[in-house]
Design an enzyme around this catalytic site. Structure first.
Site, mmCIF file in Angstrom:
data_model
loop_
_atom_site.group_PDB
_atom_site.id
_atom_site.type_symbol
_atom_site.label_atom_id
_atom_site.label_comp_id
_atom_site.label_asym_id
_atom_site.label_seq_id
_atom_site.Cartn_x
_atom_site.Cartn_y
_atom_site.Cartn_z
ATOM 1 N N GLU A 200 -90.843 69.883 -83.723
ATOM 2 C CA GLU A 200 -91.159 70.503 -84.738
ATOM 3 C C GLU A 200 -90.090 71.125 -85.167
ATOM 4 O O GLU A 200 -89.207 70.922 -84.044
ATOM 5 C CB GLU A 200 -92.303 71.047 -84.891
ATOM 6 C CG GLU A 200 -92.101 71.415 -86.440
ATOM 7 C CD GLU A 200 -93.596 72.789 -86.809
ATOM 8 O OE1 GLU A 200 -93.220 74.228 -86.864
ATOM 9 O OE2 GLU A 200 -94.250 72.433 -86.630
ATOM 10 N N PHE A 202 -86.197 72.280 -86.454
ATOM 11 C CA PHE A 202 -86.071 74.012 -86.424
ATOM 12 C C PHE A 202 -85.591 73.870 -87.484
ATOM 13 O O PHE A 202 -84.839 73.421 -88.041
ATOM 14 C CB PHE A 202 -85.293 74.456 -85.319
ATOM 15 C CG PHE A 202 -84.951 75.076 -85.349
ATOM 16 C CD1 PHE A 202 -86.089 76.597 -85.055
ATOM 17 C CD2 PHE A 202 -83.093 75.564 -85.057
ATOM 18 C CE1 PHE A 202 -85.255 78.268 -85.757
ATOM 19 C CE2 PHE A 202 -83.096 77.268 -85.108
ATOM 20 C CZ PHE A 202 -83.741 78.389 -85.291
ATOM 21 N N LYS A 236 -94.153 88.884 -85.363
ATOM 22 C CA LYS A 236 -94.404 89.911 -86.908
ATOM 23 C C LYS A 236 -93.927 91.274 -86.552
ATOM 24 O O LYS A 236 -94.879 91.467 -85.975
ATOM 25 C CB LYS A 236 -95.610 89.001 -87.987
ATOM 26 C CG LYS A 236 -95.701 88.321 -88.247
ATOM 27 C CD LYS A 236 -96.450 87.690 -88.850
ATOM 28 C CE LYS A 236 -96.555 86.014 -89.062
ATOM 29 N NZ LYS A 236 -98.080 85.571 -89.488
ATOM 30 N N ASN A 290 -104.682 79.316 -89.025
ATOM 31 C CA ASN A 290 -104.742 80.731 -87.993
ATOM 32 C C ASN A 290 -106.358 80.621 -88.265
ATOM 33 O O ASN A 290 -106.948 81.308 -89.720
ATOM 34 C CB ASN A 290 -104.076 82.063 -87.689
ATOM 35 C CG ASN A 290 -103.091 82.313 -87.662
ATOM 36 O OD1 ASN A 290 -102.360 82.811 -88.140
ATOM 37 N ND2 ASN A 290 -102.752 81.762 -86.027
ATOM 38 N N ARG A 292 -109.305 82.741 -88.026
ATOM 39 C CA ARG A 292 -109.350 84.323 -87.062
ATOM 40 C C ARG A 292 -108.933 84.582 -88.513
ATOM 41 O O ARG A 292 -107.936 84.367 -89.961
ATOM 42 C CB ARG A 292 -109.198 84.592 -86.443
ATOM 43 C CG ARG A 292 -107.564 84.286 -86.658
ATOM 44 C CD ARG A 292 -106.838 84.911 -84.674
ATOM 45 N NE ARG A 292 -105.623 84.197 -83.926
ATOM 46 C CZ ARG A 292 -104.622 85.112 -85.382
ATOM 47 N NH1 ARG A 292 -104.653 85.767 -86.246
ATOM 48 N NH2 ARG A 292 -103.468 84.630 -85.006
#
Length: 460
Positions: A200, A202, A236, A290, A292
């Site tokens: 990907e 940057f 994070k 994500n 979840r």
């Protein structure tokens, strides 16, 4: 089917959070645990507890057969995976369904598609959601150089099967790419059981903004966005909602794109779509989903008043979405800081040990989601997260003031924590002004390393 007994296939603060949500709904709970976690708070709170193996996560929390057998033996009819461990493992979700149990989360097909970053990118493009330029599928050592040249250096080498910053490397030229590919693949294999990689572009000074969605497999809504740019090694450490300084037009576009993609993949449960936002150009790019509940979900709960874990359980039990988009109103501002068992004055060295005394902050607008209690011994085998300090106020400035006060009340004796890092961050003028990006915290730590702080006694 209505869920009567829920097995929690996780540990730590998220296990406590799930048990409390289930209790509010009148659902009995079963907590699985490794032998290292026999004394954790979730075990004490659950109606039942089942030992599923030795301390090694591979032999306990990642042991699909042991978890499913514990659910069947205990009479549970559903399993909540929390975050991490098996939460985004499609094979686990299939094993749960094969045992005639309810998986609290999306379908295995959705997990497989959206959990594979290359497939998720393709799904995003099909839904008209912009993506960061990158490879269209899995790369190999042989194919990566030509693909990277087409994308343009620098590129990020990322694990296709996981998240949380694991397996990511930045290659600034072809030689560095060749050296980093085996490292990234090995880390991805160790973390997720799959060493597949993709590439990907940057974007060095982007902000990390994510959108919370809820879906019932038919329709979806968003619950606003979160700012997650304060990161160390792509992990994070500080999150807030709403994202400070984000133009209303960009906010609306981000959130509507998230709903489009969630509905396109027939999403069921709580999920998060992550984006990079470029302050300089106003562009945003989808990077991953994500499938979840997120560690940082409480800030969204604080500003919307919606209990996301409760909604997950209700949806898994067959209920349709209880909220319409028009019902979701964001009020005020919330900030969450992660309190880890790490010593930020010694390069964030892990700091397991026994909590000899504990003082928790309180008052209006203060929440502390944790697994701690006095006398608890933090084991060395798992993630270092001890809890999350979340504050709310009518304004961002008020929330930061409340965070400063709450951090002053927090005391964890016996082990080092990252509370001192957050006490310094909340006083930084750039943080106060919302002037940061995904590289900001690492640059800040290089400029001003934290000095050791004497341990504060919380009890006489």
């Amino acid at each position: 089917m209505a869920i009567r007994k829920l097995l929690v296939a996780n540990r730590g603060e998220i296990a406590v959070r799930i048990i409390r949500a289930a209790r509010k709904l009148g659902i009995a709970t079963v907590q699985v645990h490794s032998r290292a976690d026999a004394d954790m708070l979730a075990v004490r709170l659950a109606d039942e507890a089942v030992d599923i193996g030795p301390p090694s996560a591979a032999k306990s929390y990642l042991n699909v057969a042991a978890i499913v057998e514990a659910a069947k033996a205990s009479g549970a009819d559903a399993i909540h995976p929390g975050y991490g461990f098996l939460s985004e493992n499609a094979d686990f979700a299939e094993a749960v369904a094969a045992a005639n149990l309810v998986f609290v989360g999306p379908t295995p097909d959705t997990i497989r598609t959206m959990g594979d970053k290359a497939a998720a990118r393709a799904a995003a493009r099909a839904a008209g959601v912009p993506v960061v330029p990158g490879s269209d599928g899995i790369v190999t050592v042989e194919t990566a150089p030509a693909i990277a040249a087409g994308i343009g250096f620098p590129v990020m080498v990322k694990a296709a099967a996981g998240g949380g910053g694991r397996g990511i490397r930045i290659a600034r030229d072809a030689d560095e790419l060749a050296a980093l590919l085996p490292q990234a693949s090995a880390e991805a294999q160790a973390a997720f059981g799959d060493g597949s990689l993709y590439l990907e572009r940057f974007i060095g000074r982007a902000r990390h903004v994510e959108v919370q969605v809820l879906g019932d497999g038919r329709s979806a809504i968003h619950l606003g966005e979160r700012e997650c740019s304060l990161q160390r090694r792509r992990q994070k450490v500080w999150e807030e909602a709403p994202a400070p300084g984000l133009p209303d037009e960009a906010r609306a576009a981000l959130c509507s794109s998230a709903v489009r993609l969630a509905e396109a993949c027939r999403y069921s449960g709580a999920g998060t779509l992550e984006y990079l936002y470029d302050d300089a150009t106003g562009e945003f790019f989808f990077i991953e989903m994500n499938t979840r509940i997120q560690v940082e979900h409480p800030v969204t709960e604080m500003v919307t008043g919606v209990d996301l874990v409760e909604e997950m359980i209700r949806i898994a039990g067959g209920e349709p979405l209880r909220h319409r988009q028009a019902d979701i109103v964001t009020r005020g501002h919330a900030v969450e800081v992660r309190i880890n068992a790490e010593d930020p004055t010694r390069d964030f060295r892990p700091a397991p040990g026994t909590v000899t005394a504990l003082a928790l902050p309180g008052g209006f607008g203060v929440r502390f989601d944790t697994m701690l209690y006095p006398g608890y011994t933090v084991p060395p085998f798992y993630d270092s997260l001890l809890g999350k300090l979340i504050v709310w106020d009518g304004t961002r400035e008020g929330a930061l003031a409340r965070l400063r006060a709450a951090l002053g009340e927090l005391g964890v004796d016996g082990i080092a924590t990252t509370a001192g890092l957050h006490a310094a961050l909340v006083r930084d003028p750039d943080v106060a002004a919302g002037r940061f990006h995904t590289r900001w915290l690492e640059d800040w730590l290089e400029r001003r390393p934290l000095a050791p702080v004497p341990q504060k006694e919380t009890a006489p």
